[in-house]
Design a protein around this motif. Structure first.
Motif, short mmCIF file in Angstrom:
data_model
loop_
_atom_site.label_atom_id
_atom_site.label_comp_id
_atom_site.label_asym_id
_atom_site.label_seq_id
_atom_site.Cartn_x
_atom_site.Cartn_y
_atom_site.Cartn_z
N SER A 1 -7.25 3.07 5.79
CA SER A 1 -7.13 4.23 6.68
C SER A 1 -5.70 4.74 6.78
O SER A 1 -5.47 5.89 7.11
CB SER A 1 -7.69 3.90 8.07
N GLU A 2 -4.73 3.89 6.47
CA GLU A 2 -3.33 4.32 6.65
C GLU A 2 -2.65 4.71 5.34
O GLU A 2 -1.47 5.05 5.35
CB GLU A 2 -2.53 3.18 7.31
N SER A 3 -3.35 4.62 4.21
CA SER A 3 -2.69 4.94 2.94
C SER A 3 -3.66 5.67 2.02
O SER A 3 -4.84 5.82 2.33
CB SER A 3 -2.20 3.66 2.25
N SER A 4 -3.14 6.13 0.90
CA SER A 4 -4.00 6.84 -0.06
C SER A 4 -4.37 5.93 -1.23
O SER A 4 -4.76 6.40 -2.30
CB SER A 4 -3.29 8.09 -0.56
N VAL A 5 -4.21 4.62 -1.03
CA VAL A 5 -4.53 3.66 -2.09
C VAL A 5 -6.02 3.72 -2.44
O VAL A 5 -6.87 3.91 -1.58
CB VAL A 5 -4.16 2.23 -1.60
N GLU A 6 -6.30 3.57 -3.73
CA GLU A 6 -7.70 3.58 -4.18
C GLU A 6 -8.17 2.14 -4.39
O GLU A 6 -7.52 1.38 -5.11
CB GLU A 6 -7.76 4.35 -5.51
N LEU A 7 -9.26 1.78 -3.73
CA LEU A 7 -9.83 0.44 -3.87
C LEU A 7 -10.71 0.41 -5.11
O LEU A 7 -11.62 1.24 -5.24
CB LEU A 7 -10.66 0.11 -2.62
N ARG A 8 -10.43 -0.49 -6.03
CA ARG A 8 -11.16 -0.51 -7.30
C ARG A 8 -11.62 -1.90 -7.67
O ARG A 8 -10.90 -2.87 -7.46
CB ARG A 8 -10.24 -0.03 -8.43
N GLU A 9 -12.78 -1.97 -8.30
CA GLU A 9 -13.29 -3.24 -8.80
C GLU A 9 -12.89 -3.35 -10.28
O GLU A 9 -12.99 -2.38 -11.02
CB GLU A 9 -14.81 -3.28 -8.67
N PHE A 10 -12.46 -4.55 -10.70
CA PHE A 10 -12.16 -4.73 -12.12
C PHE A 10 -13.44 -4.49 -12.93
O PHE A 10 -14.50 -5.02 -12.56
CB PHE A 10 -11.69 -6.17 -12.40
N PRO A 11 -13.37 -3.74 -14.03
CA PRO A 11 -14.56 -3.58 -14.87
C PRO A 11 -15.03 -4.95 -15.39
O PRO A 11 -14.19 -5.82 -15.66
CB PRO A 11 -14.07 -2.70 -16.03
N GLN A 12 -16.34 -5.13 -15.51
CA GLN A 12 -16.89 -6.41 -15.95
C GLN A 12 -16.33 -6.81 -17.33
O GLN A 12 -16.08 -7.98 -17.59
CB GLN A 12 -18.43 -6.35 -15.99
N HIS B 1 0.82 -1.22 0.00
CA HIS B 1 0.00 0.00 0.00
C HIS B 1 0.86 1.26 0.00
O HIS B 1 0.37 2.34 -0.28
CB HIS B 1 -0.96 0.00 1.20
N LYS B 2 2.14 1.11 0.30
CA LYS B 2 3.03 2.28 0.30
C LYS B 2 3.58 2.59 -1.09
O LYS B 2 4.13 3.66 -1.32
CB LYS B 2 4.22 2.03 1.25
N VAL B 3 3.49 1.61 -2.01
CA VAL B 3 4.11 1.81 -3.32
C VAL B 3 3.17 1.57 -4.50
O VAL B 3 3.61 1.56 -5.64
CB VAL B 3 5.39 0.93 -3.49
N ALA B 4 1.87 1.36 -4.22
CA ALA B 4 0.93 1.14 -5.34
C ALA B 4 -0.22 2.14 -5.26
O ALA B 4 -0.57 2.61 -4.17
CB ALA B 4 0.38 -0.29 -5.28
N ARG B 5 -0.80 2.47 -6.42
CA ARG B 5 -1.89 3.45 -6.45
C ARG B 5 -3.26 2.80 -6.29
O ARG B 5 -4.15 3.38 -5.69
CB ARG B 5 -1.85 4.22 -7.78
N TYR B 6 -3.41 1.61 -6.88
CA TYR B 6 -4.74 0.97 -6.88
C TYR B 6 -4.67 -0.43 -6.28
O TYR B 6 -3.71 -1.18 -6.51
CB TYR B 6 -5.26 0.83 -8.32
N TYR B 7 -5.72 -0.76 -5.53
CA TYR B 7 -5.86 -2.12 -4.98
C TYR B 7 -7.13 -2.69 -5.62
O TYR B 7 -8.24 -2.30 -5.27
CB TYR B 7 -6.01 -2.04 -3.46
N TYR B 8 -6.94 -3.57 -6.60
CA TYR B 8 -8.07 -4.10 -7.37
C TYR B 8 -8.67 -5.36 -6.74
O TYR B 8 -7.96 -6.15 -6.12
CB TYR B 8 -7.63 -4.42 -8.80
N TYR B 9 -9.96 -5.52 -6.95
CA TYR B 9 -10.67 -6.74 -6.55
C TYR B 9 -11.65 -7.09 -7.63
O TYR B 9 -11.97 -6.23 -8.44
CB TYR B 9 -11.37 -6.54 -5.19
N PRO B 10 -12.16 -8.30 -7.70
CA PRO B 10 -11.77 -9.47 -6.88
C PRO B 10 -10.62 -10.24 -7.54
O PRO B 10 -10.27 -9.98 -8.68
CB PRO B 10 -13.05 -10.31 -6.92
#
Ligand code: CA
Length: 378
Positions: A312-323, A246-255
């Motif tokens: 809460s501790e980083s500026s990472v954006e949580l994103r869902e993969f587009p369908q 989370h310190k070195v990436a912009r987006y956290y994708y799911y699922p």
């Protein structure tokens, strides 16, 4: 031997020969008097193990959840046998190199192992159906297939020629899609994407024009930070947080489409397993089942807590993969399975069984779990 025979005769414990205590009395100890031996034996009685086994894992020692689960497994066995069956736990490389655990269990160099089955894909390609299938079954469905739906018998069949008995050894649940420094808006965005992704998921990524890079665990963070790779997957929020992505990436994708419920395995050397009395075989199975459940539950508990910490501790954006991206990846997944099953007869047979169960599970889940998540749960 004379001294030992006299000793057994003298104390009237012939029924214990080869069992409690005696196996540990070495030749040099025969110089001791019978009285000394008797008093030593009395001290051992009730605490000396009858069986002392070892288990090698593919994880670093005490690795969160997985390594911890194996330590618990050994503890359950010890407690269920009143200390008569001890299993010593070794992390990857401590006793056996991590990627040689399957061979070591098979040839009897060590009695047991704990691993992700897909590590053995080079040797037994069909083992991947007992690990993680992109767009395949989740934990609930795959555990049901293996435990009660015929999967275990197929798994035993493919491991038997290697002298290995498999057992369920935990499940990660649906993993996260991974950490990205590039936005993924359409399937074409995968083209040229350098991502750390092992196994079948990596093959799918390559079909979509990406490059699946193999990076050792300890180097992923630096590679992502320096832009050597554009993205990485790991496990879920708990383990990912500890890696600091989370310190070195912009987006956290799911699922995690590539690992919707990765299974882990306990393995036992077949002839050593078969040489155990029935009650100890059942104790091994009971302890493995309990540890397996513990690992799955621990992932669930820790992941929900650590996703909150990450957000809460980083500026990472949580994103869902587009369908549309997921649909594109599904097409490539089918190609990967066509190739795998064309090359390997056991994979062909197991994939048929897997697909049949998955299709039924999907229909059933649609009106139960899926409806529950979407419409019922408060
Ligand atoms: Ca993973």
């Amino acid at each position: 031997m004379k001294g030992r025979r006299e000793f057994i005769k003298k104390v009237g414990l012939t029924s214990l020969a080869g069992g409690l205590g005696f196996v540990s009395l070495s030749a040099c100890e025969e110089k001791k008097s019978n009285e000394e031996k008797l008093s030593e034996f009395a001290a051992l009685q009730g605490s000396k193990p009858l069986y002392e086994w070892s288990i090698a894992t593919t994880w670093p020692p005490n690795f969160p959840v997985l390594g911890e689960g194996v330590v618990l497994f050994a503890k359950y066995v010890k407690e269920m046998t009143g200390g008569k069956f001890r299993i010593k736990v070794f992390g990857g490389g401590e006793r056996v190199p991590a990627l040689e655990v399957f061979d070591a269990v098979g040839n009897g160099a060590i009695e047991m192992g704990h691993a992700a089955p897909y590590y053995w894909a080079g040797k037994v390609p069909s083992c991947q159906f007992f690990a993680s299938i992109p767009f395949g079954m989740n934990a609930q469905q795959s555990i049901a297939w293996i435990a009660n739906g015929g999967g275990l018998e197929l798994w035993e069949e493919i491991y038997a020629p290697f002298g290995v008995v498999p057992m369920l050894g935990g499940n990660t649940g649906v993993q996260m899609g991974g950490w990205f420094n590039k936005s993924i808006d359409k399937i074409e965005d995968i083209k040229g994407l350098k991502m750390r992704m092992p196994g079948l998921g990596g093959k799918v990524l390559q079909k979509a024009g990406g490059s699946a890079v193999t990076v050792a665990g300890g180097e992923i963070y630096t590679n992502l930070e320096r832009g050597v790779i554009d993205a990485t997957e790991w496990i879920g929020p708990y383990h990912d947080y500890k890696m600091g992505f989370h310190k070195v990436a912009r987006y956290y994708y799911y699922p995690g489409w590539h690992e919707p419920g990765s299974l882990l395995e306990f393995t036992v050397n077949k002839s050593k397993y078969e040489s155990l009395p029935n009650e100890l075989q059942e104790i091994i199975r009971a302890a493995a089942a309990r540890a397996s459940t513990w690992m799955f539950n621990e992932f669930e508990v820790k992941n929900m807590i650590y996703l909150d910490k990450i957000m809460s501790e980083s500026s990472v954006e949580l994103r869902e993969f587009p369908q549309s991206v997921l649909e594109g990846l599904k097409v490539h997944t089918n190609t990967v399975f066509d190739e795998l099953t064309a090359q390997d007869a056991p994979s062909r047979k197991i994939y048929e069984a897997y697909k049949a169960f998955r299709n039924n599970a999907k229909r059933w889940s649609a009106i139960t779990e899926e409806a529950f998540y979407q419409k019922i749960q408060i």
